[in-house]
Design a protein around this motif. Structure first.
Motif, mmCIF file in Angstrom:
data_model
loop_
_atom_site.group_PDB
_atom_site.id
_atom_site.type_symbol
_atom_site.label_atom_id
_atom_site.label_comp_id
_atom_site.label_asym_id
_atom_site.label_seq_id
_atom_site.Cartn_x
_atom_site.Cartn_y
_atom_site.Cartn_z
ATOM 1 N N GLY A 111 9.171 19.989 66.858
ATOM 2 C CA GLY A 111 9.608 19.612 68.075
ATOM 3 C C GLY A 111 10.794 20.178 68.678
ATOM 4 O O GLY A 111 11.205 20.627 69.714
ATOM 5 N N THR A 112 11.668 20.449 67.589
ATOM 6 C CA THR A 112 12.932 21.211 67.791
ATOM 7 C C THR A 112 12.806 22.625 68.278
ATOM 8 O O THR A 112 13.205 23.125 69.230
ATOM 9 N N ILE A 113 11.960 23.461 67.664
ATOM 10 C CA ILE A 113 11.537 24.486 67.825
ATOM 11 C C ILE A 113 10.820 24.931 69.016
ATOM 12 O O ILE A 113 11.109 25.572 70.099
ATOM 13 N N ALA A 114 9.738 23.887 69.377
ATOM 14 C CA ALA A 114 9.124 24.047 70.504
ATOM 15 C C ALA A 114 9.942 23.949 71.841
ATOM 16 O O ALA A 114 9.707 24.325 72.894
ATOM 17 N N SER A 115 11.018 23.062 71.779
ATOM 18 C CA SER A 115 11.798 22.527 72.825
ATOM 19 C C SER A 115 12.648 23.966 73.323
ATOM 20 O O SER A 115 12.926 23.887 74.423
ATOM 21 N N LEU A 116 13.075 24.543 72.402
ATOM 22 C CA LEU A 116 13.790 25.815 72.674
ATOM 23 C C LEU A 116 12.996 26.848 73.324
ATOM 24 O O LEU A 116 13.293 27.296 74.438
ATOM 25 N N TYR A 117 11.788 26.962 73.022
ATOM 26 C CA TYR A 117 10.643 27.780 73.753
ATOM 27 C C TYR A 117 10.504 27.207 75.043
ATOM 28 O O TYR A 117 10.263 27.997 76.219
ATOM 29 N N GLU A 118 10.277 25.946 75.341
ATOM 30 C CA GLU A 118 10.072 25.183 76.438
ATOM 31 C C GLU A 118 10.885 25.572 77.711
ATOM 32 O O GLU A 118 10.689 25.570 78.796
ATOM 33 N N VAL A 119 12.040 25.532 77.305
ATOM 34 C CA VAL A 119 13.189 25.876 78.484
ATOM 35 C C VAL A 119 13.074 27.192 78.855
ATOM 36 O O VAL A 119 12.798 27.384 80.068
ATOM 37 N N ALA A 120 12.604 28.376 78.059
ATOM 38 C CA ALA A 120 12.240 29.688 78.466
ATOM 39 C C ALA A 120 10.867 29.616 79.300
ATOM 40 O O ALA A 120 10.834 30.259 80.483
ATOM 41 N N ILE A 121 9.874 29.119 79.024
ATOM 42 C CA ILE A 121 8.668 28.934 79.606
ATOM 43 C C ILE A 121 8.862 28.105 80.999
ATOM 44 O O ILE A 121 8.179 28.570 81.747
ATOM 45 N N ASP A 122 9.511 27.083 81.160
ATOM 46 C CA ASP A 122 9.908 26.415 82.407
ATOM 47 C C ASP A 122 10.268 27.438 83.340
ATOM 48 O O ASP A 122 10.241 27.377 84.432
ATOM 49 N N ARG A 123 11.310 28.136 82.857
ATOM 50 C CA ARG A 123 12.411 28.921 83.615
ATOM 51 C C ARG A 123 11.129 30.156 84.102
ATOM 52 O O ARG A 123 11.215 30.541 85.166
ATOM 53 N N LEU A 124 10.091 30.823 83.232
ATOM 54 C CA LEU A 124 9.483 32.032 83.616
ATOM 55 C C LEU A 124 8.468 31.561 84.731
ATOM 56 O O LEU A 124 8.216 31.984 85.460
ATOM 57 N N PHE A 125 7.827 30.211 84.452
ATOM 58 C CA PHE A 125 7.026 29.886 85.194
ATOM 59 C C PHE A 125 7.562 29.191 86.467
ATOM 60 O O PHE A 125 6.679 29.461 87.408
ATOM 61 N N SER A 126 8.773 29.187 86.562
ATOM 62 C CA SER A 126 9.462 29.025 87.955
ATOM 63 C C SER A 126 10.071 29.792 88.675
ATOM 64 O O SER A 126 10.723 29.767 89.686
ATOM 65 N N LEU A 127 9.995 31.132 88.299
ATOM 66 C CA LEU A 127 10.676 32.259 88.891
ATOM 67 C C LEU A 127 10.410 32.457 90.409
ATOM 68 O O LEU A 127 11.253 32.868 91.236
ATOM 69 N N LYS A 128 9.393 32.261 90.734
ATOM 70 C CA LYS A 128 8.817 32.698 92.155
ATOM 71 C C LYS A 128 8.755 31.626 92.883
ATOM 72 O O LYS A 128 9.408 31.546 94.190
ATOM 73 N N GLU A 129 8.482 30.271 92.595
ATOM 74 C CA GLU A 129 8.593 29.269 93.368
ATOM 75 C C GLU A 129 8.205 27.971 92.448
ATOM 76 O O GLU A 129 7.036 27.916 91.660
#
Length: 521
Positions: free
Chosen positions: A338-356
């Motif tokens: 969970g600790t490792i996954a949460s670090l990646y989730e931050v990046a994934i959330d930002r990448l998915f939200s770049l456009k709108e």
């Protein structure tokens, strides 16, 4: 109007149930009343979302068509399944499945919806039908994205990502999801009789399996070497063996001109005969084709910072970003993982939200304990449990405990005075031999395969040797003592991370084989 009435029947019946529960609050012990009132207030919020979801589906032409096509896709894959099993039946949504659909549908397709800041968490018993609720939502999203543009192909690309932590689960769910995706593709191609879908674009509705390189090939070269037999140790692209539509064998072949792996059905009577099935199991193919649904494991997150091609999956270089993240078995992402996954989730959330807008996140769990804290730590979202708790733990309005049905009997064996190894040996032998004495294939089948769980690979290794040697001797002793025919123990397998993806797939297929009346399988 008839569809509006039918969909609104779900929140209307739920409202009646809420009113019955609210009338009980004054009669509860005083220390429980405040919590009961709080719970019923949360149920009212869910009720409003159900009502809004039902009204939204029928009020917009795009939503209405997408909903109908999604239902047709679910019906089609269900009829395929019945035909393969030579059974008869009809597809009916269970109340909680349609409830979860109405709850999440609006926020899944609209990127500016306020409920995108919520993670809708489905909490329902194993085997209750959670997967069908998810698949229905994914089909709805896939059609909606294409109908939402004048050029339907602008809605192509990765719409949803479904993630698991265990390869066994991933393999099983990939096969189920493939049937749904192929049903959607059949609708796009106009292969379903009586369905007029309109323009859904020229890009196939497809599915991809994106897991570790030990499970699926990273490149066309690796996949070709596996299929041609020049490198049998290379992971195989063959992750689905039988055609979901007709049950015939699938042909996996390298396409040298396009540097891609083609999948086709060999059955001339299949509706997909002569077509390339939109199934991608090679990383290079996934990056090129951007499947509508990607199913993967969380370990693949590491590729985000290592391979630039991953950008195309997230809609950064081309197309639109995915709208939906589906995290099944949420309770398994805990501790160090969970600790490792949460670090990646931050990046994934930002990448998915770049456009709108942010992506919608939904999930399921077998245990709700501390789920809100876990969801906040992993996804930075507020958890919305469905169905929400009310007054009685055994009644959520969408399901009740059935105390008239036969329950389970749990039996414990003490190891006092004996070693754990001795106890395992004798209990296993007794269970294996006793299954042979059960008369009738149907009655015997649930007991024929003995599944044993271990806490570590070291324990499993010792038990594997035990099963192959000492347990067989004990089975012989028990058969002699009981004056029974001895059962032959011939298939002892381990299902662990040490097995290849192909071995896991074949093992699951073998487990599904029913026992024969003579006990030979």
């Amino acid at each position: 109007p008839s569809l509006r009435s039918a969909l609104l029947s779900v929140p209307k019946e739920y409202e009646k149930w809420i009113e019955l529960q609210e009338k009980r609050i004054p009669s509860l012990p005083e220390e429980f009343r405040d919590q009961a009132s709080l719970n019923m207030g949360n149920c009212r919020k869910i009720l409003q979302r159900l009502t809004d979801g039902a009204n939204a589906i029928v009020s917009r032409p795009i939503s209405l068509v997408a909903f109908r096509l999604a239902n047709m896709a679910m019906l089609t894959q269900y009829e395929w399944k019945l035909a393969r099993q030579r059974k008869k039946g009809s597809l009916e949504w269970r109340p909680f499945q349609m409830g979860f659909f109405l709850l999440a549908a609006e926020s899944v397709v609209k990127r500016d919806h306020p409920d995108r800041d919520l993670m809708d968490l489905l909490w329902f018993p194993t085997g209750g039908g959670k997967t069908e609720a998810y698949l229905g939502l994914i089909a709805y999203l896939a059609f909606y994205r294409r109908l939402n543009y004048k050029n339907a192909d602008m809605g192509a690309g990765v719409a949803a990502m479904m993630r698991y932590t265990l390869r066994t689960l991933t393999t099983q769910q990939f096969e189920r999801a493939t049937a749904m995706i192929l049903a959607c593709e059949a609708i796009r191609l106009g292969l379903i009789t009586g369905v007029t879908a309109g323009d859904l674009g020229s890009v196939p509705i497809s599915i991809g399996l994106w897991v570790g390189s030990d499970a699926t090939p990273k490149s066309y070269t690796d996949a070709r070497a596996s299929l041609n037999g020049t490198n049998p140790d290379s992971p195989s692209p063959k992750q689905v063996i039988d055609c979901p539509a007709c049950g015939a064998s699938l042909l996996w072949s390298p396409d040298e001109s396009n540097k891609a792996i083609n999948v086709s059905c060999i059955n001339e009577k299949c509706i997909f005969f002569g077509s390339k099935l939109p199934i991608c199991t090679v990383d290079e193919d996934i990056y090129k084709k951007r499947p509508t649904l990607i199913i993967g494991t969380v370990d693949k997150f590491a590729q985000i910072v290592r391979y630039e091609q991953v950008n195309v999956l997230f809609g950064i270089d081309i197309g639109n970003p995915p709208d939906l993240i589906l995290q099944d078995e949420l309770h398994l992402i805990s501790g160090p993982l969970g600790t490792i996954a949460s670090l990646y989730e931050v990046a994934i959330d930002r990448l998915f939200s770049l456009k709108e807008g942010r992506p919608k996140v939904i999930g399921s769990t077998a245990t709700i304990r501390r789920a809100s804290e876990q969801v906040k730590a992993l996804f930075d979202r507020t958890a919305c449990q469905f169905p929400p708790p009310a007054i009685d733990a055994n009644d959520s309005g969408f399901a009740i405990a059935d105390y008239d049905a036969p329950g389970r009997c749990y039996v414990a064996v003490t190891t006092a005075g004996r070693s754990a190894k001795f106890t395992l040996q004798n209990v296993s032998a007794s269970l294996l031999q006793s299954a042979l004495s059960i008369h009738g294939n149907a009655e015997r089948d649930p007991y024929w395969t003995l599944v044993t769980y271990f806490n570590s690979l070291r324990e499993l290794g010792g038990a594997l040797v035990l099963m192959q040697d000492d347990v067989t001797d004990t089975v012989e002793m028990l058969a002699t003592r009981r004056d029974e025919t001895m059962r032959s123990i011939t298939q002892v397998e381990e299902l662990t991370s040490r097995r290849t993806q192909a071995e896991v797939r074949d093992m699951l297929k073998n487990i599904a084989i029913p026992s024969m009346n003579d006990g030979s399988v």
